[in-house]
Scaffold this motif. Structure first.
Motif, PDB file in Angstrom:
ATOM      1  N   ILE A 140       0.812  -1.233   0.000  1.00  0.00           N
ATOM      2  CA  ILE A 140       0.000   0.000   0.000  1.00  0.00           C
ATOM      3  C   ILE A 140       0.842   1.278   0.000  1.00  0.00           C
ATOM      4  O   ILE A 140       0.614   2.147  -0.841  1.00  0.00           O
ATOM      5  N   PRO A 141       1.816   1.428   0.879  1.00  0.00           N
ATOM      6  CA  PRO A 141       2.559   2.701   0.831  1.00  0.00           C
ATOM      7  C   PRO A 141       3.270   2.957  -0.509  1.00  0.00           C
ATOM      8  O   PRO A 141       3.062   4.021  -1.101  1.00  0.00           O
ATOM      9  N   PRO A 142       4.040   1.978  -1.042  1.00  0.00           N
ATOM     10  CA  PRO A 142       4.679   2.281  -2.328  1.00  0.00           C
ATOM     11  C   PRO A 142       3.684   2.448  -3.478  1.00  0.00           C
ATOM     12  O   PRO A 142       3.901   3.273  -4.362  1.00  0.00           O
ATOM     13  N   LEU A 143       2.570   1.685  -3.446  1.00  0.00           N
ATOM     14  CA  LEU A 143       1.593   1.849  -4.531  1.00  0.00           C
ATOM     15  C   LEU A 143       0.890   3.200  -4.433  1.00  0.00           C
ATOM     16  O   LEU A 143       0.518   3.786  -5.449  1.00  0.00           O
ATOM     17  N   SER A 144       0.706   3.678  -3.209  1.00  0.00           N
ATOM     18  CA  SER A 144       0.119   5.007  -3.062  1.00  0.00           C
ATOM     19  C   SER A 144       1.021   6.046  -3.699  1.00  0.00           C
ATOM     20  O   SER A 144       0.542   6.995  -4.326  1.00  0.00           O
ATOM     21  N   ASN A 145       2.311   5.871  -3.546  1.00  0.00           N
ATOM     22  CA  ASN A 145       3.246   6.786  -4.205  1.00  0.00           C
ATOM     23  C   ASN A 145       3.056   6.762  -5.704  1.00  0.00           C
ATOM     24  O   ASN A 145       3.006   7.811  -6.359  1.00  0.00           O
ATOM     25  N   THR A 146       2.962   5.550  -6.259  1.00  0.00           N
ATOM     26  CA  THR A 146       2.755   5.419  -7.696  1.00  0.00           C
ATOM     27  C   THR A 146       1.475   6.143  -8.106  1.00  0.00           C
ATOM     28  O   THR A 146       1.430   6.857  -9.104  1.00  0.00           O
ATOM     29  N   PHE A 147       0.446   5.952  -7.300  1.00  0.00           N
ATOM     30  CA  PHE A 147      -0.850   6.541  -7.616  1.00  0.00           C
ATOM     31  C   PHE A 147      -0.773   8.068  -7.602  1.00  0.00           C
ATOM     32  O   PHE A 147      -1.250   8.745  -8.509  1.00  0.00           O
ATOM     33  N   TYR A 155      -4.275  20.119  -8.011  1.00  0.00           N
ATOM     34  CA  TYR A 155      -3.499  18.879  -7.927  1.00  0.00           C
ATOM     35  C   TYR A 155      -3.165  18.566  -6.467  1.00  0.00           C
ATOM     36  O   TYR A 155      -3.249  17.432  -6.006  1.00  0.00           O
ATOM     37  N   TRP A 156      -2.755  19.575  -5.764  1.00  0.00           N
ATOM     38  CA  TRP A 156      -2.338  19.383  -4.383  1.00  0.00           C
ATOM     39  C   TRP A 156      -3.497  18.852  -3.541  1.00  0.00           C
ATOM     40  O   TRP A 156      -3.351  17.914  -2.760  1.00  0.00           O
ATOM     41  N   VAL A 157      -4.672  19.495  -3.734  1.00  0.00           N
ATOM     42  CA  VAL A 157      -5.836  19.048  -2.967  1.00  0.00           C
ATOM     43  C   VAL A 157      -6.148  17.588  -3.299  1.00  0.00           C
ATOM     44  O   VAL A 157      -6.395  16.770  -2.406  1.00  0.00           O
ATOM     45  N   LEU A 158      -6.106  17.247  -4.591  1.00  0.00           N
ATOM     46  CA  LEU A 158      -6.368  15.854  -4.985  1.00  0.00           C
ATOM     47  C   LEU A 158      -5.401  14.896  -4.280  1.00  0.00           C
ATOM     48  O   LEU A 158      -5.807  13.881  -3.713  1.00  0.00           O
ATOM     49  N   CYS A 159      -4.139  15.260  -4.321  1.00  0.00           N
ATOM     50  CA  CYS A 159      -3.134  14.377  -3.719  1.00  0.00           C
ATOM     51  C   CYS A 159      -3.305  14.297  -2.210  1.00  0.00           C
ATOM     52  O   CYS A 159      -3.094  13.240  -1.603  1.00  0.00           O
ATOM     53  N   PHE A 160      -3.700  15.409  -1.628  1.00  0.00           N
ATOM     54  CA  PHE A 160      -3.919  15.409  -0.183  1.00  0.00           C
ATOM     55  C   PHE A 160      -5.055  14.451   0.179  1.00  0.00           C
ATOM     56  O   PHE A 160      -4.938  13.647   1.106  1.00  0.00           O
ATOM     57  N   LEU A 161      -6.140  14.543  -0.595  1.00  0.00           N
ATOM     58  CA  LEU A 161      -7.267  13.638  -0.328  1.00  0.00           C
ATOM     59  C   LEU A 161      -6.817  12.179  -0.464  1.00  0.00           C
ATOM     60  O   LEU A 161      -7.182  11.322   0.340  1.00  0.00           O
ATOM     61  N   LEU A 162      -6.000  11.928  -1.466  1.00  0.00           N
ATOM     62  CA  LEU A 162      -5.515  10.564  -1.671  1.00  0.00           C
ATOM     63  C   LEU A 162      -4.692  10.075  -0.488  1.00  0.00           C
ATOM     64  O   LEU A 162      -4.792   8.920  -0.088  1.00  0.00           O
ATOM     65  N   SER A 163      -3.886  10.967   0.061  1.00  0.00           N
ATOM     66  CA  SER A 163      -3.062  10.522   1.188  1.00  0.00           C
ATOM     67  C   SER A 163      -3.942  10.191   2.388  1.00  0.00           C
ATOM     68  O   SER A 163      -3.593   9.335   3.198  1.00  0.00           O
ATOM     69  N   LEU A 164      -5.109  10.863   2.478  1.00  0.00           N
ATOM     70  CA  LEU A 164      -6.036  10.484   3.555  1.00  0.00           C
ATOM     71  C   LEU A 164      -6.566   9.070   3.318  1.00  0.00           C
ATOM     72  O   LEU A 164      -6.639   8.256   4.237  1.00  0.00           O
ATOM     73  N   VAL A 165      -6.933   8.792   2.069  1.00  0.00           N
ATOM     74  CA  VAL A 165      -7.422   7.448   1.736  1.00  0.00           C
ATOM     75  C   VAL A 165      -6.349   6.409   2.057  1.00  0.00           C
ATOM     76  O   VAL A 165      -6.627   5.356   2.628  1.00  0.00           O
ATOM     77  N   GLN A 166      -5.120   6.735   1.699  1.00  0.00           N
ATOM     78  CA  GLN A 166      -4.012   5.821   1.974  1.00  0.00           C
ATOM     79  C   GLN A 166      -3.932   5.483   3.457  1.00  0.00           C
ATOM     80  O   GLN A 166      -3.803   4.325   3.847  1.00  0.00           O
ATOM     81  N   GLY A 167      -4.030   6.525   4.283  1.00  0.00           N
ATOM     82  CA  GLY A 167      -3.967   6.317   5.728  1.00  0.00           C
ATOM     83  C   GLY A 167      -5.039   5.347   6.196  1.00  0.00           C
ATOM     84  O   GLY A 167      -4.777   4.431   6.973  1.00  0.00           O
TER      85      GLY A 167
END
Ligand SMILES: Nc1ncnc2c1ncn2[C@@H]1O[C@H](COP(=O)(O)OP(=O)(O)OP(=O)(O)O)[C@@H](O)[C@H]1O
Ligand SMILES: [Mg+2]
Lengths: 249, 245
Positions: free
Chosen positions: B170-177, B220-232
């Motif tokens: 999950i952590p490395p794939l989140s980076n890819t995403f 873009y930043w907001v999108l990525c921020f939301l994604l990092s929440l999902v990752q968590g």
């Protein structure tokens, strides 16, 4: 129940099993002892084809595997179902609860319904004394409890033979008893088993036959009494005096 | 000298905003009127591009990882060459070949199709290394335990190995995403009117490059921020079966 003829196994140029012959009657418990590196684990793994023997034949019940030629995958899978292995380090599936671990084989391999598998798994866990722990994940269980789940998981497929590879050697001493008790009950119920262990009391109390293995050969075999009290071979005597010494330290 | 010059410009820009109400008003107007087109670009293209490419890419990556660890030399080599080519060439070059190059040999792709293809191939290669490492990190005893209860290779993989490997990945794939979200801006180059291309188009019209690119960057930043929440959240869910001690 088990018939082994001239079983050989080499890893590259290292010959680990140098021709093993063995006959085990239904319901017998055989204990294998021997020094580290003598090939005990390899021998057990060959019976479950976790390692593919280089030569020889193994028959379990009416399934015969002849290793002089490569076996088709299907035959390997079929042959494996005859026996089940209990590992030294349990190897439970960490992402499944105790119950799910035991249900996994029946559901995925035997394709029986979830309800039926659950019922069976609950019974097996009750049998090994872990009914209250069935919804715990492996990391929440002690080593002894994990090993008992491992035994229940192996039993769930109703194998004809149970193989144990030093099932208690990774356990704290106070947890050894509970696992041996479960194994002893199994033996009393008439399960055919091959057990690699150095637990002398278990061997003396439960085994029908004890094999002493050294350098890939069965050097001596006999009743527990013969082997432990009156060993004929020098290497057996040396080995026994070593482990008895270790026991008294 | 150069630095002084730049500082001077920056000062001028800020001054022009704060001392000139008309200028400020114009900027606010543009910001307001360009926000919706940018967001539309994100919703219409950036997000679908990301989601579709990631899904296809993950499947491709799993296949590639399995080919890499298989015992069949041919599969291993095909996978190895694929990964090597994708990792060894710039994404922009790959997209250009797909969109501008292939027509030469008679294959013409829509911009969106070419983009999906390019990004999927890209994710497939990078994620395959992650998945391969994750599969190899699962102890051999897990395969053996699966074998001994009679599971076939594919059953072991599906029920035992991949579920555990996904937790590790999950952590490395989140980076890819997250990289993919940002890389979709390169699709602007092959005429996909995703968010960044819209920003370019609007800015080409009113010359407010700083404003529009900053706005796009912010989205873009907001999108990525939301994604990092999902990752968590995902990590937390998958961690339920490991000791937190
Ligand atoms: N996969 C393998 N590849 C190469 N050599 C191996 C492999 N597995 C075992 N061996 C070698 O085979 C020999 C027998 O190993 P095995 O594990 O069967 O011994 P053992 O009797 O079970 O020992 P222990 O009491 O320490 O568990 C050892 O020399 C070991 O190094
Ligand atoms: Mg061993």
């Amino acid at each position: 129940m088990i018939e082994i003829n001239n079983l050989h196994k080499s890893f590259g140029s290292l010959e680990v099993l140098k021709g093993i012959d063995l006959h085990v009657e239904k319901g017998q418990a055989v204990v294998v002892i021997g020094p580290s590196g003598s090939g005990k684990t390899t021998f057990l793994r060959c019976l479950n084809i976790l390692e593919t023997p280089t030569a020889g034949t193994v028959t379990i019940d009416d399934h015969k595997a002849d290793f002089s030629k490569p076996l088709p995958k299907k035959q390997i899978t079929e042959f494996r179902k005859q026996s089940a292995m209990v590992f030294q380090h349990y190897n439970l599936f960490p992402h499944m609860t105790a119950l799910e671990n035991v249900m996994e084989g029946p559901v995925t391999v035997q394709k029986i319904s979830k309800e039926a598998a659950r019922k069976k798994a609950e019974e097996l866990l009750a049998k090994v004394g872990l009914k209250e722990k069935m919804n715990e994940y492996p990391f929440q269980l002690s080593g002894g409890q994990q090993q008992r789940v491992g035994i229940a998981r192996a039993l769930a497929l109703e194998p004809k033979v149970m193989l144990f590879d030093e099932p208690t050697s990774a356990l704290d001493p106070e947890l050894v008893g509970e696992v041996l008790q479960v194994m002893k009950d199994l033996a009393l119920e008439g399960m055919t088993m091959v057990v690699v262990t150095h637990e002398m009391r278990f061997a003396k109390g439960v085994a029908d036959e004890v094999l002493f293995m050294d350098e890939g050969r069965i050097v001596e075999r006999g009743t527990p009494k013969d082997i432990f009290e009156n060993p004929k071979e020098e290497r057996t005597q040396q080995f026994l005096s070593l482990i008895q010494k270790a026991d008294t330290i | 000298m150069m630095k002084f010059h730049r500082n001077g410009l920056a000062k001028m820009y800020l001054n022009s905003i704060f001392t000139n109400p008309e200028r400020l008003e114009r900027l606010l107007d543009i910001a307001q009127s360009s926000f919706l087109p940018l967001l539309e670009g994100a919703i219409q293209y950036t997000i679908p591009l990301t989601l579709i490419s990631f899904t296809i890419g993950l499947m491709l990556a799993t296949l590639t990882a399995l080919a890499r660890i298989s015992t069949v030399k041919l599969f291993q080599n095909i996978a190895r060459i694929y990964v090597s080519i994708i990792r060894g060439t710039p994404l922009l070059v790959q997209l250009s070949i797909l969109f501008y190059g292939l027509p030469t040999v008679g294959i013409t792709l829509e911009p969106f199709t070419a983009a999906i293809l390019g990004f999927s191939l890209n994710v497939g290669a990078y994620a395959s290394e992650v998945i391969r490492a994750a599969i190899l990190s699962i102890p051999k005893g897990q395969w053996e335990a699966a074998n001994t209860i009679g599971m076939s290779y594919s059953q072991s993989l599906k029920r035992i190995i991949l579920p555990q490997a996904s937790r590790v990945s999950i952590p490395p794939l989140s980076n890819t995403f997250i990289s993919l979200v940002k890389d979709t801006s390169l699709a602007s180059f092959i005429l996909v009117t995703e968010m960044f291309r819209r920003a370019q188009e609007i800015a080409a019209f009113n010359y407010e490059f700083l404003l529009l690119y900053a706005q796009a960057g912010l989205i873009y930043w907001v999108l990525c921020f939301l994604l990092s929440l999902v990752q968590g959240r995902l990590e937390h869910r998958f961690d339920r079966y490991v000791s937190r001690a």
